[in-house]
Design a protein around this motif. Structure first.
Motif, mmCIF file in Angstrom:
data_model
loop_
_atom_site.group_PDB
_atom_site.id
_atom_site.type_symbol
_atom_site.label_atom_id
_atom_site.label_comp_id
_atom_site.label_asym_id
_atom_site.label_seq_id
_atom_site.Cartn_x
_atom_site.Cartn_y
_atom_site.Cartn_z
ATOM 1 N N GLU A 174 0.830 -1.208 0.000
ATOM 2 C CA GLU A 174 0.000 0.000 0.000
ATOM 3 C C GLU A 174 0.866 1.260 0.000
ATOM 4 N N ASP A 175 1.959 1.238 0.770
ATOM 5 C CA ASP A 175 2.890 2.370 0.797
ATOM 6 C C ASP A 175 3.540 2.582 -0.566
ATOM 7 N N ARG A 176 3.879 1.479 -1.221
ATOM 8 C CA ARG A 176 4.622 1.563 -2.480
ATOM 9 C C ARG A 176 3.756 1.987 -3.662
ATOM 10 N N ALA A 177 2.465 1.700 -3.619
ATOM 11 C CA ALA A 177 1.590 1.918 -4.780
ATOM 12 C C ALA A 177 1.669 3.335 -5.354
ATOM 13 N N PRO A 178 1.542 4.404 -4.557
ATOM 14 C CA PRO A 178 1.629 5.748 -5.148
ATOM 15 C C PRO A 178 3.000 6.037 -5.750
ATOM 16 N N TRP A 179 4.045 5.527 -5.111
ATOM 17 C CA TRP A 179 5.399 5.717 -5.613
ATOM 18 C C TRP A 179 5.591 5.011 -6.954
ATOM 19 N N LEU A 180 5.139 3.770 -7.039
ATOM 20 C CA LEU A 180 5.266 3.021 -8.291
ATOM 21 C C LEU A 180 4.477 3.693 -9.411
ATOM 22 N N ALA A 181 3.311 4.250 -9.075
ATOM 23 C CA ALA A 181 2.522 4.991 -10.070
ATOM 24 C C ALA A 181 3.304 6.199 -10.575
ATOM 25 N N LEU A 182 3.978 6.903 -9.668
ATOM 26 C CA LEU A 182 4.782 8.059 -10.073
ATOM 27 C C LEU A 182 5.956 7.643 -10.956
ATOM 28 N N VAL A 183 6.587 6.520 -10.636
ATOM 29 C CA VAL A 183 7.681 6.021 -11.468
ATOM 30 C C VAL A 183 7.156 5.730 -12.875
ATOM 31 N N GLY A 184 6.017 5.042 -12.954
ATOM 32 C CA GLY A 184 5.421 4.735 -14.250
ATOM 33 C C GLY A 184 5.021 5.976 -15.014
ATOM 34 N N ALA A 241 11.719 -1.874 -7.596
ATOM 35 C CA ALA A 241 10.883 -2.765 -8.407
ATOM 36 C C ALA A 241 11.073 -4.226 -8.012
ATOM 37 N N LEU A 242 11.008 -4.498 -6.719
ATOM 38 C CA LEU A 242 11.400 -5.799 -6.191
ATOM 39 C C LEU A 242 10.475 -6.951 -6.590
ATOM 40 N N LYS A 243 9.194 -6.697 -6.670
ATOM 41 C CA LYS A 243 8.238 -7.765 -6.975
ATOM 42 C C LYS A 243 7.707 -7.642 -8.394
ATOM 43 N N ARG A 244 7.297 -8.773 -8.939
ATOM 44 C CA ARG A 244 6.701 -8.776 -10.281
ATOM 45 C C ARG A 244 5.509 -7.831 -10.322
ATOM 46 N N LYS A 245 4.674 -7.861 -9.288
ATOM 47 C CA LYS A 245 3.482 -7.005 -9.328
ATOM 48 C C LYS A 245 3.860 -5.521 -9.301
ATOM 49 N N TYR A 246 4.998 -5.170 -8.698
ATOM 50 C CA TYR A 246 5.455 -3.787 -8.729
ATOM 51 C C TYR A 246 5.880 -3.405 -10.146
ATOM 52 N N ARG A 247 6.582 -4.317 -10.790
ATOM 53 C CA ARG A 247 7.005 -4.056 -12.168
ATOM 54 C C ARG A 247 5.785 -3.954 -13.087
ATOM 55 N N ASP A 248 4.779 -4.779 -12.824
ATOM 56 C CA ASP A 248 3.533 -4.691 -13.598
ATOM 57 C C ASP A 248 2.855 -3.336 -13.388
ATOM 58 N N GLN A 249 2.855 -2.847 -12.139
ATOM 59 C CA GLN A 249 2.272 -1.537 -11.855
ATOM 60 C C GLN A 249 2.998 -0.439 -12.630
ATOM 61 N N ILE A 250 4.320 -0.527 -12.676
ATOM 62 C CA ILE A 250 5.105 0.468 -13.417
ATOM 63 C C ILE A 250 4.763 0.402 -14.900
ATOM 64 N N THR A 254 2.058 -0.700 -16.316
ATOM 65 C CA THR A 254 0.690 -0.216 -16.529
ATOM 66 C C THR A 254 0.648 1.306 -16.522
ATOM 67 N N ALA A 255 1.297 1.921 -15.542
ATOM 68 C CA ALA A 255 1.305 3.385 -15.452
ATOM 69 C C ALA A 255 2.089 4.005 -16.610
ATOM 70 N N ALA A 256 3.132 3.319 -17.067
ATOM 71 C CA ALA A 256 3.950 3.834 -18.169
ATOM 72 C C ALA A 256 3.235 3.659 -19.514
ATOM 73 N N ARG A 257 2.298 2.757 -19.564
ATOM 74 C CA ARG A 257 1.506 2.461 -20.772
ATOM 75 C C ARG A 257 2.363 1.967 -21.935
ATOM 76 N N GLU A 258 3.458 1.283 -21.589
ATOM 77 C CA GLU A 258 4.302 0.692 -22.621
ATOM 78 C C GLU A 258 5.234 -0.315 -21.965
ATOM 79 N N GLU A 259 5.905 -1.094 -22.790
ATOM 80 C CA GLU A 259 6.859 -2.071 -22.269
ATOM 81 C C GLU A 259 8.102 -1.330 -21.780
ATOM 82 N N ILE A 260 8.597 -1.771 -20.663
ATOM 83 C CA ILE A 260 9.777 -1.202 -20.034
ATOM 84 C C ILE A 260 10.763 -2.350 -19.848
#
Length: 166
Positions: A53-63, A79-88, A90-96
């Motif tokens: 929950e703490d990381r979600a806004p940060w990961l959105a900002l990175v994306g 970006a330690l977990k797969r789901k964090y990388r997925d969040q990035i 998704t927010a980036a709207r492209e492959e990273i």
């Protein structure tokens, strides 16, 4: 692939490698630590690991940072977990592509104990390694061992980037 996340546990060298890789490739580098909400920094400074929950806004900002950036852009983010990388992604709207700086716990512990101006205490090393999930085979990116000279890491990552369309 022209946008990258330099990932890994705290103390793996994301900022150092990001700056050196930027100089070597001409790609812009942004330290993801600068995007952390103040509450996250306070929490980590107090030795409290972040939760999802703490990381979600940060990961959105990175994306979002990646989404709004021109091609040829890198952000340092654990970006330690797969789901964090997925969040990035998704927010980036492209492959990273993820450039995973991988190191043994002993190497990370030594590096973190030598840092003087960073909010992340060595007491959080265990939580970092507990959360770390390696890149899956379907994720774009590469893994490099950090227990070698910076120049060797930068040369290897520069070659990877050159081979992937920067």
């Amino acid at each position: 692939m022209k946008k990258y996340v330099i990932m890994g546990v705290a103390g793996c060298g994301k900022s150092t490698i990001g700056a050196a890789l930027s100089a070597a490739t001409g790609l812009h580098y942004r330290d993801g630590d600068d995007l952390h909400p103040e509450e996250n920094v306070r929490k980590m400074s107090s030795g409290i690991p972040l939760n999802d929950e703490d990381r979600a806004p940060w990961l959105a900002l990175v994306g979002q940072e990646l989404a709004h950036a021109e091609d040829g852009y890198m952000v340092g983010c654990s970006a330690l977990k797969r789901k964090y990388r997925d969040q990035i992604r998704t927010a980036a709207r492209e492959e990273i592509a993820f450039l995973h700086l991988s190191g043994a716990r002993a190497v990370i512990t030594e590096r973190m104990s030598e840092r003087t101006r960073h909010f992340m205490p060595t007491s959080l090393i265990d939580s970092q390694f507990a959360a770390l999930e390696p890149l899956d085979v379907d994720e774009q990116g590469t893994v490099i061992d950090i227990n070698q000279p910076i120049e060797a890491i930068v040369d290897t990552l520069s070659a990877y980037i050159k081979g992937h369309g920067s």
